[in-house]
Design a protein around this motif. Sequence first.
Motif, PDB file in Angstrom:
ATOM      1  N   UNK A  98      47.669  27.333  46.638  1.00 49.89           N
ATOM      2  CA  UNK A  98      47.048  28.068  45.354  1.00 49.89           C
ATOM      3  C   UNK A  98      47.973  27.884  44.074  1.00 49.89           C
ATOM      4  N   UNK A  99      47.244  28.031  43.083  1.00 48.09           N
ATOM      5  CA  UNK A  99      47.871  28.203  41.768  1.00 48.09           C
ATOM      6  C   UNK A  99      48.120  29.667  41.424  1.00 48.09           C
ATOM      7  N   UNK A 100      49.162  30.110  40.916  1.00 50.02           N
ATOM      8  CA  UNK A 100      49.270  31.614  40.602  1.00 50.02           C
ATOM      9  C   UNK A 100      48.915  31.674  39.214  1.00 50.02           C
ATOM     10  N   UNK A 101      48.118  32.650  38.708  1.00 52.86           N
ATOM     11  CA  UNK A 101      47.872  32.826  37.447  1.00 52.86           C
ATOM     12  C   UNK A 101      47.992  34.319  37.172  1.00 52.86           C
ATOM     13  N   UNK A 102      49.246  34.722  36.587  1.00 54.42           N
ATOM     14  CA  UNK A 102      49.536  36.129  36.121  1.00 54.42           C
ATOM     15  C   UNK A 102      48.788  36.638  34.906  1.00 54.42           C
ATOM     16  N   UNK A 103      47.980  37.596  35.198  1.00 53.49           N
ATOM     17  CA  UNK A 103      47.081  38.078  34.175  1.00 53.49           C
ATOM     18  C   UNK A 103      47.875  39.215  33.453  1.00 53.49           C
ATOM     19  N   UNK A 104      46.970  39.901  32.395  1.00 55.43           N
ATOM     20  CA  UNK A 104      47.584  40.858  31.557  1.00 55.43           C
ATOM     21  C   UNK A 104      47.555  42.298  32.399  1.00 55.43           C
ATOM     22  N   UNK A 129      47.881  42.890  44.966  1.00 55.27           N
ATOM     23  CA  UNK A 129      48.196  41.581  44.758  1.00 55.27           C
ATOM     24  C   UNK A 129      49.178  40.885  45.444  1.00 55.27           C
ATOM     25  N   UNK A 130      50.313  41.711  45.975  1.00 53.03           N
ATOM     26  CA  UNK A 130      51.192  41.107  46.844  1.00 53.03           C
ATOM     27  C   UNK A 130      50.495  41.027  48.182  1.00 53.03           C
ATOM     28  N   UNK A 131      49.676  41.930  48.614  1.00 55.17           N
ATOM     29  CA  UNK A 131      48.987  41.661  50.044  1.00 55.17           C
ATOM     30  C   UNK A 131      48.325  40.452  49.950  1.00 55.17           C
ATOM     31  N   UNK A 132      47.471  40.141  49.092  1.00 53.90           N
ATOM     32  CA  UNK A 132      46.683  38.994  48.846  1.00 53.90           C
ATOM     33  C   UNK A 132      47.645  37.728  48.703  1.00 53.90           C
ATOM     34  N   UNK A 133      48.481  37.567  48.001  1.00 55.67           N
ATOM     35  CA  UNK A 133      49.418  36.583  47.838  1.00 55.67           C
ATOM     36  C   UNK A 133      50.121  36.331  49.006  1.00 55.67           C
ATOM     37  N   UNK A 134      50.580  37.372  49.654  1.00 59.54           N
ATOM     38  CA  UNK A 134      51.463  37.139  51.137  1.00 59.54           C
ATOM     39  C   UNK A 134      50.631  36.675  52.126  1.00 59.54           C
ATOM     40  N   UNK A 135      49.221  36.920  52.346  1.00 56.79           N
ATOM     41  CA  UNK A 135      48.157  36.394  52.958  1.00 56.79           C
ATOM     42  C   UNK A 135      48.014  35.019  52.734  1.00 56.79           C
ATOM     43  N   UNK A 137      41.329  35.872  54.543  1.00 58.11           N
ATOM     44  CA  UNK A 137      42.420  34.735  54.194  1.00 58.11           C
ATOM     45  C   UNK A 137      43.242  34.365  55.599  1.00 58.11           C
ATOM     46  N   UNK A 138      43.504  35.479  56.326  1.00 57.53           N
ATOM     47  CA  UNK A 138      44.385  35.326  57.544  1.00 57.53           C
ATOM     48  C   UNK A 138      43.309  34.664  58.865  1.00 57.53           C
ATOM     49  N   UNK A 139      42.020  35.042  58.856  1.00 64.12           N
ATOM     50  CA  UNK A 139      41.157  34.611  59.700  1.00 64.12           C
ATOM     51  C   UNK A 139      40.570  33.136  59.324  1.00 64.12           C
ATOM     52  N   UNK A 140      40.802  32.498  58.192  1.00 65.51           N
ATOM     53  CA  UNK A 140      40.464  31.180  57.936  1.00 65.51           C
ATOM     54  C   UNK A 140      39.075  31.451  57.379  1.00 65.51           C
ATOM     55  N   UNK A 141      38.478  32.595  56.785  1.00 63.80           N
ATOM     56  CA  UNK A 141      37.201  32.596  56.283  1.00 63.80           C
ATOM     57  C   UNK A 141      37.401  32.771  54.930  1.00 63.80           C
ATOM     58  N   UNK A 142      38.185  32.203  54.189  1.00 63.05           N
ATOM     59  CA  UNK A 142      38.116  32.413  52.754  1.00 63.05           C
ATOM     60  C   UNK A 142      37.263  31.402  52.324  1.00 63.05           C
ATOM     61  N   UNK A 143      36.858  30.219  52.570  1.00 68.72           N
ATOM     62  CA  UNK A 143      35.995  29.497  52.113  1.00 68.72           C
ATOM     63  C   UNK A 143      34.382  29.997  52.248  1.00 68.72           C
ATOM     64  N   UNK A 144      33.995  30.861  53.122  1.00 67.20           N
ATOM     65  CA  UNK A 144      32.919  31.518  53.403  1.00 67.20           C
ATOM     66  C   UNK A 144      32.784  32.664  52.712  1.00 67.20           C
ATOM     67  N   UNK A 145      33.780  33.079  51.942  1.00 67.92           N
ATOM     68  CA  UNK A 145      33.724  34.674  51.151  1.00 67.92           C
ATOM     69  C   UNK A 145      33.058  34.508  49.978  1.00 67.92           C
ATOM     70  N   UNK A 199      42.853  29.264  42.893  1.00 69.64           N
ATOM     71  CA  UNK A 199      43.664  29.995  41.891  1.00 69.64           C
ATOM     72  C   UNK A 199      43.840  31.550  42.263  1.00 69.64           C
ATOM     73  N   UNK A 200      45.090  32.217  42.454  1.00 69.43           N
ATOM     74  CA  UNK A 200      45.214  33.452  42.432  1.00 69.43           C
ATOM     75  C   UNK A 200      45.449  34.168  41.138  1.00 69.43           C
ATOM     76  N   UNK A 201      44.298  35.137  40.616  1.00 67.02           N
ATOM     77  CA  UNK A 201      44.698  35.792  39.567  1.00 67.02           C
ATOM     78  C   UNK A 201      45.181  37.237  39.932  1.00 67.02           C
ATOM     79  N   UNK A 202      46.427  37.383  39.565  1.00 65.20           N
ATOM     80  CA  UNK A 202      47.098  38.722  39.854  1.00 65.20           C
ATOM     81  C   UNK A 202      47.735  39.359  38.789  1.00 65.20           C
ATOM     82  N   UNK A 203      48.115  40.647  38.929  1.00 64.11           N
ATOM     83  CA  UNK A 203      49.107  41.258  38.036  1.00 64.11           C
ATOM     84  C   UNK A 203      50.441  40.381  37.565  1.00 64.11           C
ATOM     85  N   UNK A 204      50.926  40.570  36.438  1.00 63.12           N
ATOM     86  CA  UNK A 204      52.320  40.191  36.230  1.00 63.12           C
ATOM     87  C   UNK A 204      53.280  40.946  36.798  1.00 63.12           C
ATOM     88  N   UNK A 205      53.225  41.645  37.453  1.00 58.62           N
ATOM     89  CA  UNK A 205      54.293  42.535  38.135  1.00 58.62           C
ATOM     90  C   UNK A 205      54.980  41.974  39.413  1.00 58.62           C
TER      91      UNK A 205
END
Length: 88
Positions: free
Chosen positions: A34-40, A20-26, A80-88, A4-10
């Motif tokens: 991923x599931x998008x979770x728009x937060x306050x 937020x956009x940088x991570x979502x785009x990656x 994310x781009x290097x495939x190391x998200x699971x180890x982060x 789940x990606x928790x990000x701003x609602x903009x």
Amino acid sequence: MAVKLHRCSMMWLKLPGHPCWRVQKALDDAGVEYELVKGPLSRKKRTRVAELTGQDKYPVIEREDGTGYRDDSQQMAEKIRSGQLSSA
């Protein structure tokens, strides 16, 4: 790996420097599902983000096991781009 990606609602703000956009785009570019979770926007109302990371900042990636990952958005995108998200 379903996350789940928790990000701003903009959602309309798609500037390269917006964290937020940088991570979502990656995630999109890497083909990560991923599931998008728009937060306050108010930091006081970001209770789930605070539970996951101890901080009130976006973006946050919530793993399947319920743990959170938060770092500088450039570093997050790099992992994310290097495939190391699971180890982060």
